[in-house]
Write an enzyme that holds these catalytic residues in place. Structure first.
Site, PDB file in Angstrom:
ATOM      1  N   THR A  98      -5.053  -4.019  -8.645  1.00  0.00           N
ATOM      2  CA  THR A  98      -3.894  -4.448  -9.451  1.00  0.00           C
ATOM      3  C   THR A  98      -2.619  -3.741  -9.018  1.00  0.00           C
ATOM      4  OG1 THR A  98      -5.280  -4.965 -11.332  1.00  0.00           O
ATOM      5  CG2 THR A  98      -2.962  -4.537 -11.797  1.00  0.00           C
ATOM      6  N   GLU A 134       3.960  10.431 -12.971  1.00  0.00           N
ATOM      7  CA  GLU A 134       2.743  11.025 -12.390  1.00  0.00           C
ATOM      8  C   GLU A 134       2.733  10.970 -10.867  1.00  0.00           C
ATOM      9  OE1 GLU A 134      -1.002  10.374 -14.152  1.00  0.00           O
ATOM     10  OE2 GLU A 134      -0.186  10.235 -16.170  1.00  0.00           O
ATOM     11  N   TYR A 158      -5.124   6.734 -10.206  1.00  0.00           N
ATOM     12  CA  TYR A 158      -4.052   5.992 -10.897  1.00  0.00           C
ATOM     13  C   TYR A 158      -2.695   6.323 -10.289  1.00  0.00           C
ATOM     14  CZ  TYR A 158      -0.314   5.169 -14.263  1.00  0.00           C
ATOM     15  OH  TYR A 158       0.876   4.796 -14.836  1.00  0.00           O
ATOM     16  N   ALA A 160      -1.939   7.733  -7.505  1.00  0.00           N
ATOM     17  CA  ALA A 160      -1.838   7.364  -6.087  1.00  0.00           C
ATOM     18  C   ALA A 160      -1.564   5.868  -5.952  1.00  0.00           C
ATOM     19  CB  ALA A 160      -3.125   7.738  -5.350  1.00  0.00           C
ATOM     20  N   ASN A 188       4.756   7.723 -22.735  1.00  0.00           N
ATOM     21  CA  ASN A 188       5.258   6.974 -23.888  1.00  0.00           C
ATOM     22  C   ASN A 188       4.303   7.102 -25.066  1.00  0.00           C
ATOM     23  OD1 ASN A 188       7.043   4.029 -22.774  1.00  0.00           O
ATOM     24  ND2 ASN A 188       6.878   5.976 -21.729  1.00  0.00           N
ATOM     25  N   PRO A 291     -11.203  15.761 -14.408  1.00  0.00           N
ATOM     26  CA  PRO A 291     -11.154  16.217 -13.008  1.00  0.00           C
ATOM     27  C   PRO A 291      -9.747  16.025 -12.432  1.00  0.00           C
ATOM     28  CG  PRO A 291     -12.989  14.698 -13.363  1.00  0.00           C
ATOM     29  CD  PRO A 291     -12.161  14.672 -14.619  1.00  0.00           C
ATOM     30  N   HIS A 293      -7.024  17.403 -13.274  1.00  0.00           N
ATOM     31  CA  HIS A 293      -6.045  17.274 -14.367  1.00  0.00           C
ATOM     32  C   HIS A 293      -4.697  17.922 -14.016  1.00  0.00           C
ATOM     33  CE1 HIS A 293      -5.844  17.389 -19.070  1.00  0.00           C
ATOM     34  NE2 HIS A 293      -4.862  16.706 -18.536  1.00  0.00           N
TER      35      HIS A 293
HETATM   36  P1  NAD Z   1      -1.183  -1.067 -20.542  1.00  0.00           P
HETATM   37  O1  NAD Z   1      -2.453  -0.699 -19.851  1.00  0.00           O
HETATM   38  O2  NAD Z   1      -1.071  -0.902 -22.011  1.00  0.00           O
HETATM   39  O3  NAD Z   1      -0.801  -2.587 -20.223  1.00  0.00           O
HETATM   40  C1  NAD Z   1      -0.914  -3.141 -18.947  1.00  0.00           C
HETATM   41  C2  NAD Z   1      -0.784  -4.658 -19.082  1.00  0.00           C
HETATM   42  O4  NAD Z   1      -0.868  -5.233 -17.768  1.00  0.00           O
HETATM   43  C3  NAD Z   1      -1.893  -5.300 -19.912  1.00  0.00           C
HETATM   44  O5  NAD Z   1      -1.354  -6.258 -20.788  1.00  0.00           O
HETATM   45  C4  NAD Z   1      -2.774  -5.975 -18.870  1.00  0.00           C
HETATM   46  O6  NAD Z   1      -3.450  -7.125 -19.365  1.00  0.00           O
HETATM   47  C5  NAD Z   1      -1.745  -6.343 -17.819  1.00  0.00           C
HETATM   48  N1  NAD Z   1      -2.329  -6.504 -16.491  1.00  0.00           N
HETATM   49  C6  NAD Z   1      -3.229  -5.700 -15.860  1.00  0.00           C
HETATM   50  N2  NAD Z   1      -3.557  -6.202 -14.664  1.00  0.00           N
HETATM   51  C7  NAD Z   1      -2.817  -7.335 -14.503  1.00  0.00           C
HETATM   52  C8  NAD Z   1      -2.685  -8.294 -13.466  1.00  0.00           C
HETATM   53  N3  NAD Z   1      -3.406  -8.188 -12.347  1.00  0.00           N
HETATM   54  N4  NAD Z   1      -1.840  -9.323 -13.636  1.00  0.00           N
HETATM   55  C9  NAD Z   1      -1.130  -9.459 -14.787  1.00  0.00           C
HETATM   56  N5  NAD Z   1      -1.221  -8.590 -15.813  1.00  0.00           N
HETATM   57  C10 NAD Z   1      -2.043  -7.548 -15.668  1.00  0.00           C
HETATM   58  O7  NAD Z   1      -0.046  -0.245 -19.783  1.00  0.00           O
HETATM   59  P2  NAD Z   1       1.295   0.388 -20.365  1.00  0.00           P
HETATM   60  O8  NAD Z   1       0.999   1.732 -20.899  1.00  0.00           O
HETATM   61  O9  NAD Z   1       1.970  -0.616 -21.200  1.00  0.00           O
HETATM   62  O10 NAD Z   1       2.096   0.597 -19.000  1.00  0.00           O
HETATM   63  C11 NAD Z   1       2.922  -0.450 -18.476  1.00  0.00           C
HETATM   64  C12 NAD Z   1       3.528   0.024 -17.180  1.00  0.00           C
HETATM   65  O11 NAD Z   1       4.296   1.207 -17.409  1.00  0.00           O
HETATM   66  C13 NAD Z   1       2.492   0.397 -16.116  1.00  0.00           C
HETATM   67  O12 NAD Z   1       2.982  -0.020 -14.879  1.00  0.00           O
HETATM   68  C14 NAD Z   1       2.429   1.918 -16.179  1.00  0.00           C
HETATM   69  O13 NAD Z   1       2.087   2.455 -14.932  1.00  0.00           O
HETATM   70  C15 NAD Z   1       3.859   2.264 -16.555  1.00  0.00           C
HETATM   71  N6  NAD Z   1       4.049   3.501 -17.302  1.00  0.00           N
HETATM   72  C16 NAD Z   1       3.304   3.767 -18.423  1.00  0.00           C
HETATM   73  C17 NAD Z   1       3.561   4.937 -19.154  1.00  0.00           C
HETATM   74  C18 NAD Z   1       2.783   5.256 -20.415  1.00  0.00           C
HETATM   75  O14 NAD Z   1       2.946   6.349 -20.954  1.00  0.00           O
HETATM   76  N7  NAD Z   1       1.963   4.364 -20.953  1.00  0.00           N
HETATM   77  C19 NAD Z   1       4.550   5.836 -18.725  1.00  0.00           C
HETATM   78  C20 NAD Z   1       5.256   5.537 -17.554  1.00  0.00           C
HETATM   79  C21 NAD Z   1       5.015   4.362 -16.857  1.00  0.00           C
HETATM   80  O1  DAU Z   2       3.112  10.446 -17.498  1.00  0.00           O
HETATM   81  C1  DAU Z   2       3.089   9.050 -17.640  1.00  0.00           C
HETATM   82  C2  DAU Z   2       1.664   8.576 -17.775  1.00  0.00           C
HETATM   83  O2  DAU Z   2       1.241   8.938 -19.084  1.00  0.00           O
HETATM   84  C3  DAU Z   2       1.499   7.076 -17.549  1.00  0.00           C
HETATM   85  O3  DAU Z   2       1.835   6.781 -16.231  1.00  0.00           O
HETATM   86  C4  DAU Z   2       0.052   6.655 -17.832  1.00  0.00           C
HETATM   87  O4  DAU Z   2      -0.067   5.256 -17.716  1.00  0.00           O
HETATM   88  C5  DAU Z   2      -0.298   7.077 -19.249  1.00  0.00           C
HETATM   89  O5  DAU Z   2      -1.655   6.756 -19.525  1.00  0.00           O
HETATM   90  C6  DAU Z   2      -0.069   8.574 -19.433  1.00  0.00           C
HETATM   91  O6  DAU Z   2      -1.015   9.340 -18.639  1.00  0.00           O
HETATM   92  P1  DAU Z   2      -1.696  10.688 -19.216  1.00  0.00           P
HETATM   93  O7  DAU Z   2      -2.923  10.930 -18.454  1.00  0.00           O
HETATM   94  O8  DAU Z   2      -0.701  11.781 -19.311  1.00  0.00           O
HETATM   95  O9  DAU Z   2      -2.002  10.175 -20.719  1.00  0.00           O
HETATM   96  P2  DAU Z   2      -3.278  10.346 -21.675  1.00  0.00           P
HETATM   97  O10 DAU Z   2      -2.851   9.861 -23.014  1.00  0.00           O
HETATM   98  O11 DAU Z   2      -4.502   9.766 -21.087  1.00  0.00           O
HETATM   99  O12 DAU Z   2      -3.437  11.918 -21.733  1.00  0.00           O
HETATM  100  C7  DAU Z   2      -2.373  12.753 -22.172  1.00  0.00           C
HETATM  101  C8  DAU Z   2      -2.857  14.186 -22.077  1.00  0.00           C
HETATM  102  O13 DAU Z   2      -3.877  14.390 -23.059  1.00  0.00           O
HETATM  103  C9  DAU Z   2      -3.493  14.524 -20.744  1.00  0.00           C
HETATM  104  O14 DAU Z   2      -3.170  15.868 -20.407  1.00  0.00           O
HETATM  105  C10 DAU Z   2      -4.998  14.398 -21.008  1.00  0.00           C
HETATM  106  C11 DAU Z   2      -5.115  14.811 -22.466  1.00  0.00           C
HETATM  107  N1  DAU Z   2      -6.215  14.162 -23.229  1.00  0.00           N
HETATM  108  C12 DAU Z   2      -6.321  12.804 -23.175  1.00  0.00           C
HETATM  109  C13 DAU Z   2      -7.343  12.169 -23.866  1.00  0.00           C
HETATM  110  C14 DAU Z   2      -7.484  10.660 -23.811  1.00  0.00           C
HETATM  111  C15 DAU Z   2      -7.050  14.930 -24.004  1.00  0.00           C
HETATM  112  O15 DAU Z   2      -6.933  16.176 -24.050  1.00  0.00           O
HETATM  113  N2  DAU Z   2      -8.058  14.302 -24.690  1.00  0.00           N
HETATM  114  C16 DAU Z   2      -8.238  12.954 -24.645  1.00  0.00           C
HETATM  115  O16 DAU Z   2      -9.205  12.447 -25.281  1.00  0.00           O
END
Ligand code: NAD
Ligand code: DAU
Length: 355
Positions: A98, A134, A158, A160, A188, A291, A293
């Site tokens: 993806t 990241e 992810y 990478a 977010n 792993p 982290h």
């Molecule tokens: P999410 O996993 O909640 O949503 C991803 C969406 O993409 C889903 O609706 C999924 O169905 C769709 N999707 C996946 N593969 C697809 C494909 N091949 N074609 C069309 N749609 C597809 O992700 P999110 O947290 O909303 O993140 C959105 C974007 O923002 C991502 O690119 C992520 O890397 C980036 N981002 C996220 C965060 C965060 O904290 N969540 C922070 C910075 C950047």
């Molecule tokens: O920094 C932006 C990124 O933030 C986005 O690009 C990613 O899409 C988004 O998933 C998020 O990545 P993180 O790995 O930082 O988010 P996550 O919520 O998975 O984890 C936040 C921190 O909390 C991380 O240090 C791992 C820790 N954690 C996470 C889970 C799910 C825990 O300690 N326990 C948990 O059960």
């Protein structure tokens, strides 16, 4: 109109809802609906004729090409991705398919469309790629926050895969002149956040009387931004960002994971006290670390503030209270996303981590 990919996910659905509330333009929402995509997030748009939902993958270049020709959007905003680091450790291939191959196919379709545009329409077209902090890797405790020129050093499959997609986007600008913008945002949180990620998982588990699993020592630092602030930053970059530029987006809110979980417990202790009078903190457990982290992320958001005048509207205190309230008021949404597939993911990820 604009074309949004991944608009049924967490950030994408917040973006689409806000866009339709604030602008007259139509949104074509292209989302394949993986486990993370949820039409419920967009339920309020059911009768909205300015929302055109297409269930399809960004990998399907011919469908994307047809949509571009049919609707002639002035911009494409790419949210579509596999986004969960832990899942990328278990199944990296989906992330390559993806985030890397999908972005490539999308870029190819957009490049062909843009090449045939003429005059002002061509000049004003934008491809905005939504990426993450990241890609910059892990920061030492006292190191300066990530600027846009920080070297890329992704450490998970992810990050990478997102780094690879950023490079592809950059190359389409330098090689073909495609008018791209890239945003790299910090963590977010907010409404419609899938409860596999830290903040929603902790709220949902706390209310269900389940353990609150902290990876390792809980001292890893993330920089948190309320999702609607991320959406306003993307709108601003789309409106006024300089073509070919990268903009870092963050909330100036660095916090260790353990503090985040304590804050959530304190808010719930006030607003939904446990029936036994104990604090939700009693549910916190330590589990084996992720792993590879990353220890610390921090975004320097000065460029977007200086050049585009963008600043977040929420502090962490206001944003986290809104978020906890949203989960308290949307228990049905939570119940609906906790399907069998969700339960098997939780089983897979947490059963291997010894307490
Ligand atoms: P999410 O996993 O909640 O949503 C991803 C969406 O993409 C889903 O609706 C999924 O169905 C769709 N999707 C996946 N593969 C697809 C494909 N091949 N074609 C069309 N749609 C597809 O992700 P999110 O947290 O909303 O993140 C959105 C974007 O923002 C991502 O690119 C992520 O890397 C980036 N981002 C996220 C965060 C965060 O904290 N969540 C922070 C910075 C950047
Ligand atoms: O920094 C932006 C990124 O933030 C986005 O690009 C990613 O899409 C988004 O998933 C998020 O990545 P993180 O790995 O930082 O988010 P996550 O919520 O998975 O984890 C936040 C921190 O909390 C991380 O240090 C791992 C820790 N954690 C996470 C889970 C799910 C825990 O300690 N326990 C948990 O059960």
């Amino acid at each position: 109109m604009i074309l949004v990919t991944g608009g049924a996910g967490f950030i994408g659905s917040n973006f689409v809802l806000e866009w339709l509330a604030q602008s007259e333009e139509t949104v074509i929402n292209l989302d394949v609906l993986t486990y993370a995509g949820n039409r419920e997030n967009l339920r309020s748009l059911d009768n909205n004729r300015r929302h055109i939902f297409v269930q399809e993958s960004i990998n399907n270049s011919s469908v994307v090409a047809d949509l571009l020709i049919q609707y002639c959007p002035r911009a494409v905003i790419n949210f579509a991705a596999e986004s969960h680091v832990d899942r990328s450790i278990h199944s990296p291939e989906d992330f390559i398919q993806t985030n890397v191959v999908g972005t490539f196919h999308l870029l190819e379709a957009v490049r062909a469309y843009w090449a045939d545009l003429q005059g002002q329409v061509k000049q004003e077209f934008r491809f905005l790629h939504v990426s993450t902090d990241e890609v910059y890797g892990s920061l030492q405790k006292d190191a300066s926050a990530f600027t846009e020129t920080h070297r890329y050093a992704p450490n998970s499959p992810y990050s990478a895969s997102k780094a690879a997609s950023d490079h592809l986007v950059r190359s389409y600008h330098h090689t073909y002149g495609l008018p791209v913008l890239t945003t790299n945002c910090s963590n977010n949180y907010g409404p419609y956040h899938f409860p596999e990620k830290l903040i929603p998982l902790m709220i949902v588990n706390a209310l269900a009387g389940k353990p609150l699993p902290i990876y390792g020592d809980g001292q890893q630092i993330r920089d948190w931004l309320y999702v609607k602030d991320h959406c306003s930053a993307i709108r601003r970059v789309l409106e006024a960002g300089r073509v070919g530029e990268v903009y870092n987006i963050g909330g100036w809110n660095e916090k260790p994971n353990i503090d985040i979980v304590h804050t959530i417990c304190s808010i719930l202790d006030e607003s939904r006290p446990r029936s036994d009078g104990q604090s939700y903190r009693e549910q916190i457990i330590t589990v084996a670390d992720r792993p590879g982290h990353d220890r610390r992320y921090a975004i320097d958001a000065s460029k977007i503030e200086r050049e585009l005048g963008w600043k977040p509207a929420e502090t962490f205190d206001t944003g986290i209270r809104k978020t906890v309230n949203w989960y308290l008021e949307n228990q049905k949404w939570v119940a609906n996303v906790q399907s069998g597939a969700y339960r098997s993911w939780v089983e897979k990820n947490y059963s291997e981590r010894s307490t």
